[in-house]
Design a protein around this motif. Structure first.
Motif, PDB file in Angstrom:
ATOM      1  N   ALA A  54      33.684 -49.271 -28.458  1.00  0.00           N
ATOM      2  CA  ALA A  54      33.868 -50.592 -29.044  1.00  0.00           C
ATOM      3  C   ALA A  54      32.947 -51.599 -28.369  1.00  0.00           C
ATOM      4  CB  ALA A  54      35.323 -51.036 -28.894  1.00  0.00           C
ATOM      5  N   SER A  55      32.569 -52.595 -29.132  1.00  0.00           N
ATOM      6  CA  SER A  55      31.810 -53.695 -28.555  1.00  0.00           C
ATOM      7  C   SER A  55      32.779 -54.835 -28.259  1.00  0.00           C
ATOM      8  CB  SER A  55      30.714 -54.158 -29.513  1.00  0.00           C
ATOM      9  OG  SER A  55      31.277 -54.651 -30.703  1.00  0.00           O
ATOM     10  N   PRO A  56      32.486 -55.606 -27.215  1.00  0.00           N
ATOM     11  CA  PRO A  56      33.370 -56.731 -26.908  1.00  0.00           C
ATOM     12  C   PRO A  56      33.202 -57.846 -27.934  1.00  0.00           C
ATOM     13  CG  PRO A  56      31.496 -56.720 -25.439  1.00  0.00           C
ATOM     14  CD  PRO A  56      31.391 -55.479 -26.283  1.00  0.00           C
ATOM     15  N   ASN A  57      34.081 -58.793 -27.862  1.00  0.00           N
ATOM     16  CA  ASN A  57      33.986 -59.965 -28.704  1.00  0.00           C
ATOM     17  C   ASN A  57      32.637 -60.637 -28.449  1.00  0.00           C
ATOM     18  OD1 ASN A  57      34.289 -62.996 -29.041  1.00  0.00           O
ATOM     19  ND2 ASN A  57      36.096 -62.239 -30.106  1.00  0.00           N
ATOM     20  N   CYS A  58      31.989 -61.087 -29.512  1.00  0.00           N
ATOM     21  CA  CYS A  58      30.655 -61.674 -29.389  1.00  0.00           C
ATOM     22  C   CYS A  58      30.635 -62.892 -28.464  1.00  0.00           C
ATOM     23  CB  CYS A  58      30.110 -62.028 -30.756  1.00  0.00           C
ATOM     24  SG  CYS A  58      31.147 -63.153 -31.698  1.00  0.00           S
ATOM     25  N   THR A  59      31.757 -63.551 -28.307  1.00  0.00           N
ATOM     26  CA  THR A  59      31.819 -64.732 -27.454  1.00  0.00           C
ATOM     27  C   THR A  59      31.595 -64.384 -25.984  1.00  0.00           C
ATOM     28  OG1 THR A  59      33.402 -65.692 -28.981  1.00  0.00           O
ATOM     29  CG2 THR A  59      33.269 -66.699 -26.821  1.00  0.00           C
ATOM     30  N   ILE A  60      31.961 -63.190 -25.572  1.00  0.00           N
ATOM     31  CA  ILE A  60      31.863 -62.825 -24.160  1.00  0.00           C
ATOM     32  C   ILE A  60      30.557 -62.118 -23.812  1.00  0.00           C
ATOM     33  CG2 ILE A  60      32.998 -60.573 -24.281  1.00  0.00           C
ATOM     34  CD1 ILE A  60      33.424 -63.250 -21.555  1.00  0.00           C
ATOM     35  N   THR A  61      29.895 -61.509 -24.772  1.00  0.00           N
ATOM     36  CA  THR A  61      28.705 -60.716 -24.465  1.00  0.00           C
ATOM     37  C   THR A  61      27.612 -61.540 -23.800  1.00  0.00           C
ATOM     38  OG1 THR A  61      29.212 -59.214 -26.281  1.00  0.00           O
ATOM     39  CG2 THR A  61      26.970 -59.163 -25.429  1.00  0.00           C
ATOM     40  N   GLY A  62      27.281 -62.686 -24.362  1.00  0.00           N
ATOM     41  CA  GLY A  62      26.226 -63.527 -23.786  1.00  0.00           C
ATOM     42  C   GLY A  62      26.524 -63.953 -22.360  1.00  0.00           C
ATOM     43  N   LEU A  81      34.813 -50.056 -23.875  1.00  0.00           N
ATOM     44  CA  LEU A  81      34.394 -51.361 -24.355  1.00  0.00           C
ATOM     45  C   LEU A  81      33.055 -51.605 -23.666  1.00  0.00           C
ATOM     46  CD1 LEU A  81      35.312 -53.867 -25.995  1.00  0.00           C
ATOM     47  CD2 LEU A  81      36.269 -54.755 -23.879  1.00  0.00           C
ATOM     48  N   LEU A  82      31.967 -51.372 -24.387  1.00  0.00           N
ATOM     49  CA  LEU A  82      30.665 -51.279 -23.747  1.00  0.00           C
ATOM     50  C   LEU A  82      29.742 -52.462 -23.966  1.00  0.00           C
ATOM     51  CD1 LEU A  82      29.541 -47.583 -24.430  1.00  0.00           C
ATOM     52  CD2 LEU A  82      30.362 -48.567 -22.304  1.00  0.00           C
ATOM     53  N   ILE A  83      29.154 -52.882 -22.883  1.00  0.00           N
ATOM     54  CA  ILE A  83      27.920 -53.663 -22.866  1.00  0.00           C
ATOM     55  C   ILE A  83      27.025 -52.813 -21.960  1.00  0.00           C
ATOM     56  CG2 ILE A  83      26.778 -55.825 -22.299  1.00  0.00           C
ATOM     57  CD1 ILE A  83      29.500 -57.226 -22.459  1.00  0.00           C
ATOM     58  N   PRO A  84      26.185 -51.949 -22.535  1.00  0.00           N
ATOM     59  CA  PRO A  84      25.485 -50.930 -21.742  1.00  0.00           C
ATOM     60  C   PRO A  84      24.749 -51.440 -20.504  1.00  0.00           C
ATOM     61  CG  PRO A  84      25.204 -50.496 -24.064  1.00  0.00           C
ATOM     62  CD  PRO A  84      25.885 -51.840 -23.949  1.00  0.00           C
ATOM     63  N   ASP A  85      24.186 -52.628 -20.562  1.00  0.00           N
ATOM     64  CA  ASP A  85      23.474 -53.157 -19.394  1.00  0.00           C
ATOM     65  C   ASP A  85      24.416 -53.542 -18.271  1.00  0.00           C
ATOM     66  OD1 ASP A  85      21.160 -52.863 -20.830  1.00  0.00           O
ATOM     67  OD2 ASP A  85      20.967 -54.980 -21.356  1.00  0.00           O
ATOM     68  N   ILE A  86      25.694 -53.631 -18.566  1.00  0.00           N
ATOM     69  CA  ILE A  86      26.670 -54.078 -17.575  1.00  0.00           C
ATOM     70  C   ILE A  86      27.589 -52.955 -17.123  1.00  0.00           C
ATOM     71  CG2 ILE A  86      28.679 -55.583 -17.236  1.00  0.00           C
ATOM     72  CD1 ILE A  86      27.254 -57.634 -18.979  1.00  0.00           C
ATOM     73  N   ASN A  87      28.105 -52.161 -18.055  1.00  0.00           N
ATOM     74  CA  ASN A  87      29.115 -51.169 -17.680  1.00  0.00           C
ATOM     75  C   ASN A  87      28.904 -49.817 -18.368  1.00  0.00           C
ATOM     76  OD1 ASN A  87      29.809 -51.942 -20.267  1.00  0.00           O
ATOM     77  ND2 ASN A  87      31.992 -52.078 -19.858  1.00  0.00           N
ATOM     78  N   ALA A  88      27.693 -49.321 -18.321  1.00  0.00           N
ATOM     79  CA  ALA A  88      27.386 -48.033 -18.959  1.00  0.00           C
ATOM     80  C   ALA A  88      28.278 -46.908 -18.438  1.00  0.00           C
ATOM     81  CB  ALA A  88      25.915 -47.679 -18.755  1.00  0.00           C
ATOM     82  N   ASP A  89      28.756 -47.033 -17.211  1.00  0.00           N
ATOM     83  CA  ASP A  89      29.621 -46.003 -16.637  1.00  0.00           C
ATOM     84  C   ASP A  89      30.948 -45.870 -17.393  1.00  0.00           C
ATOM     85  OD1 ASP A  89      30.129 -48.631 -15.483  1.00  0.00           O
ATOM     86  OD2 ASP A  89      31.510 -47.642 -14.089  1.00  0.00           O
ATOM     87  N   HIS A  90      31.327 -46.870 -18.176  1.00  0.00           N
ATOM     88  CA  HIS A  90      32.562 -46.785 -18.964  1.00  0.00           C
ATOM     89  C   HIS A  90      32.457 -45.735 -20.068  1.00  0.00           C
ATOM     90  CE1 HIS A  90      34.505 -50.845 -17.743  1.00  0.00           C
ATOM     91  NE2 HIS A  90      33.915 -50.254 -16.733  1.00  0.00           N
ATOM     92  N   ALA A  91      31.244 -45.310 -20.375  1.00  0.00           N
ATOM     93  CA  ALA A  91      31.065 -44.230 -21.350  1.00  0.00           C
ATOM     94  C   ALA A  91      31.717 -42.935 -20.861  1.00  0.00           C
ATOM     95  CB  ALA A  91      29.590 -44.016 -21.643  1.00  0.00           C
ATOM     96  N   ASP A  92      32.001 -42.858 -19.565  1.00  0.00           N
ATOM     97  CA  ASP A  92      32.694 -41.688 -19.023  1.00  0.00           C
ATOM     98  C   ASP A  92      34.068 -41.494 -19.656  1.00  0.00           C
ATOM     99  OD1 ASP A  92      30.490 -41.333 -17.389  1.00  0.00           O
ATOM    100  OD2 ASP A  92      31.458 -42.146 -15.599  1.00  0.00           O
TER     101      ASP A  92
END
Length: 175
Positions: free
Chosen positions: A147-155, A119-130
């Motif tokens: 997967a991308s997170p719910n749009c409500t949490i990304t911001g 569940l990626l937001i690359p600027d925050i948890n790029a290491d999850h791509a592992d």
């Protein structure tokens, strides 16, 4: 990166509002080129301009309206698929794309809680791509799914990450 070396991508669920946003964001992307638009049987075979009711502000990007909408089959001329499919449809179709060798970037909620789908937001948890290595081993997929997170949490997450790094965040109250 020249247009010849851009990565060919497809948008699944291209006729809906989220699919339209993907199209808008990908239209002049420096790395990606929209190679295919796919949607339900109701839209497949039609010109995009005839199949989609464009609801995003502004006009569709040049050339998009003339593209023929393809069926949701794993023979798209792309390496990456951006999925705007409804969750019930995504549940069945997205793993088929990963199994067929595509990199699946899903916006559906279906796999957000899966242990082996980042569940990626690359600027925050790029290491999850592992997790992709484990995913490929578990399912024997040549492709992958993120997967991308719910749009409500990304911001809020984007704003909270640097605050957490600088000061430590213990609680957040959101309304």
């Amino acid at each position: 990166m020249s247009s010849q070396s851009k990565i060919p991508v497809a948008v699944l669920g291209a006729t809906g509002a989220v699919g339209q946003r993907f199209i808008q964001l990908l239209a002049n992307h420096p790395w990606f080129e929209i190679a295919a638009l796919a949607a339900s049987e109701r839209s497949a075979g039609k010109r995009y301009a005839d199949a989609a009711n464009w609801v995003i502000p502004g006009d569709p990007p040049p050339g998009i309206g003339e593209m023929v909408v393809l069926p949701l089959e794993t023979n798209l001329p792309a390496k990456v698929v951006f999925s705007a499919l409804p969750s019930d449809v995504a549940r069945e179709i997205e793993p088929e794309y990963a199994k067929a060798g595509y990199a699946v970037c899903t916006n559906a909620s279906t796999y957000r809680q899966a242990q082996d789908v980042p569940l990626l937001i690359p600027d925050i948890n790029a290491d999850h791509a592992d997790l992709i290595a484990r995913q490929r081993q578990t399912y024997n997929w040549p492709g992958l799914m993120v997967a991308s997170p719910n749009c409500t949490i990304t911001g809020p997450a984007m704003a909270l990450k640097p605050l957490d790094a600088a000061f430590g965040v213990r609680k957040v109250f959101m309304a």
